[in-house]
Design a protein around this motif. Sequence first.
Motif, PDB file in Angstrom:
ATOM      1  N   PRO A 242      35.658  34.068  42.625  1.00 21.12           N
ATOM      2  CA  PRO A 242      36.410  32.907  42.112  1.00 21.12           C
ATOM      3  C   PRO A 242      37.389  32.380  43.153  1.00 21.12           C
ATOM      4  O   PRO A 242      38.028  33.172  43.858  1.00 21.12           O
ATOM      5  N   THR A 278      36.858  31.025  35.384  1.00 22.45           N
ATOM      6  CA  THR A 278      36.488  32.382  34.986  1.00 22.45           C
ATOM      7  C   THR A 278      37.006  32.719  33.603  1.00 22.45           C
ATOM      8  O   THR A 278      36.517  33.644  32.967  1.00 22.45           O
ATOM      9  N   ASP A 317      34.226  29.873  39.583  1.00 22.00           N
ATOM     10  CA  ASP A 317      33.156  30.362  40.447  1.00 22.00           C
ATOM     11  C   ASP A 317      31.927  29.457  40.418  1.00 22.00           C
ATOM     12  O   ASP A 317      30.905  29.806  40.965  1.00 22.00           O
TER      13      ASP A 317
END
Lengths: 490, 224
Positions: A242, A278, A317
């Motif tokens: 991420p 995330t 991500d």
Amino acid sequence: MELWQKQATQAGDPPPQEVPVALRTEGPHGPVIHATNRAARLAGVREGARVTDMQALCPGLRVEHADPEGDSRLLARLNLWMRRWCPWSAVDGTNGLVLDTTGADHLWGGEAAMLVDMETRLSRLGFSAQLALAPTWGAAWALARFGPVRAICHDTADLAPLPVAALRLHGDTALLLHRLGLKCVGDLAAMPRLSLARRFSRAKLDANPLLRLDQATGRMGEPLAPPDAPPSFRAIARLAEPIMDPAHHLPALCHDLCARLEAAGQGARRLSLCVYRTDGERRRIEVSTAAPSRDPAHLHSLFRDRLERIDPGFGFDLITLEAPGAELLDRTQPMLGGRKDAALELPRLIDRLTARFGARALSRPAARQSHIPERAEVTAPLLAPPQDSPPLPNRPARLLDHPEEIRVLYAVPEGPPAQFVWRRQTHRVARYQGPERIAPEWWQDRPGTRLRDYFMVEDHDGRRLWLYREGLPADGRGGPPRWFLHGMFF
Amino acid sequence: MPRIYRLRNVALPARAGRYAVMPGRAMLSEVFALTPGDGAASGFVLAQLPRGPAPLLWVQDRVSRQEAGRPYLPGLGLPGPILRVDVARAADVLSAAEDGLHCTALSAVVAEIWGDPPALSFTASKRLALRAEASGLPCWLIRRGASPDLSAARERWRVVSLPSAPHPDDPAAPGAPRWRAELFRARDRRPGTWVMCYDPATDRVDLSAPFADGALAKAGHAGG
């Protein structure tokens, strides 16, 4: 007709059921009836007849204007809505929709149940529909218009009792077949094919009963051409870890997207950058362009100052760059001399300024025919072709958005000002020109709007200003007239 | 919009007279409007802009727009379209003007800034000046309610309106507008003061000697 009834209900003026209503369009010999309601049909009003004839027949007939363009727009929207039942649907003529329900009917509990469901949902929208289900387009057309209620065709014999007009034939051809004694489809099907083919060998499709019969019975194919969903262009960056800032991945994403756009010969009008966080959230920013573009550097520059507005949370991500709006864009050759193309430069400047300051910051004034000064200028589209706007005499070079009230000394109430106080400064009028009387535009102003008498004045310092007096002393529209300053001359 | 220029007076210093007006030079110039509610500065700037059908970018901050109004198309009579950008702060005006100077499809960039904002530093003006010279576009800054601080503008003017010329038909009406333009700093020529008279009928600007007659001189000083 139902669109009109809906509009009348929204306007708060729905006619009662028993009042005959008809919609008219312009025919070649005067207005003709376009659509009717049930009461009018029972009174004998026919579609396609002349309005004067029908008014003689039914004196209480209420005639309204039809809106064919609105109807077709509505039908196109309804066409997409009908895809809740099946994936293939298309608009058929001006008043029909054709759906290819092959393989979809069992999801709705069988063919008959599906037709009932369709009719119920359409009636909830306020539309009445005549539905029919048949193996071919032509047979379904015939059964929907001339067959029983919610007809389901299993065999070509179901078409036999229908009149020949059900074969989507031209009126003249149907009349000719009537005169030949061929009144229904069954009669026509019983005729030898060779004689029919010889008789109508040169006729077009809508005047050729043999071809239409073949289409209805499925002997001749008639493919459905539904409007296709526009292709979507998308570039994706999947990240191992991420991250918090998408800036480093944006150039590659732009290149990727532009390569896809170029392969399809399209240019992006709208772009949306979306990050998948995330913590299960999604954030997006959107930009738009004034003209279709597939230049990676330009698209990247539109996002440059807006990336900080994206809320990364604990990182993301997955980044997608999508072009939801794309338009056809031909390839252009770069200038031989290496100069930049002027036709491309201006849209890019507009994009850049719009992306930074918002679409409302940019405006392009255009002249309009009006004597009221603030209405003589309207905003035109930013990339509109230039129009010639001759300067009006005695108009200021600068105009205040809101006229500022001033306190005025005058010799006679209807005469020019002698001295005025504007922004707490006293200006003595040295010279003046006027008045130029501008009456309110009664067709759009509120009643009671006062007229304006404009004066171009010059004070002792040489400032040339544009003042006006709103109203006259005894015009019966409010108290004593007020004075305003509206603009400045060179 | 003024279109033709002519030097009428022979009393001007030779070099200053030759350079008095040079429309369309690609550089950054600054105009200080001595009285804010005054159209003289915009008239003067429009006189210096090149002609053509290319659009003109006109950027304003919010205070300029409130205090001095917006450019009004029916009164300007521009040959090309005008693209107006209304932003809130002076920093936005500067960046919009810089964006505009990237675009060679424009004819010129005019930016109006009120007061002396910290964003308009020497560095910011130098940026604009270099950008204007690189792209070949004239860029004009109209400053109102401002004091002439340090700036990289190649030319700096002070403009104020003067009492207009006599009206040919009506002695009580204002005639052709007149301005006093003072070039107080220039890079490649000698500063000077001119009286400019814009004739709307023939659409041209005439230059005359500064204060050729006493009455005008007095009026000009009173206005300045």
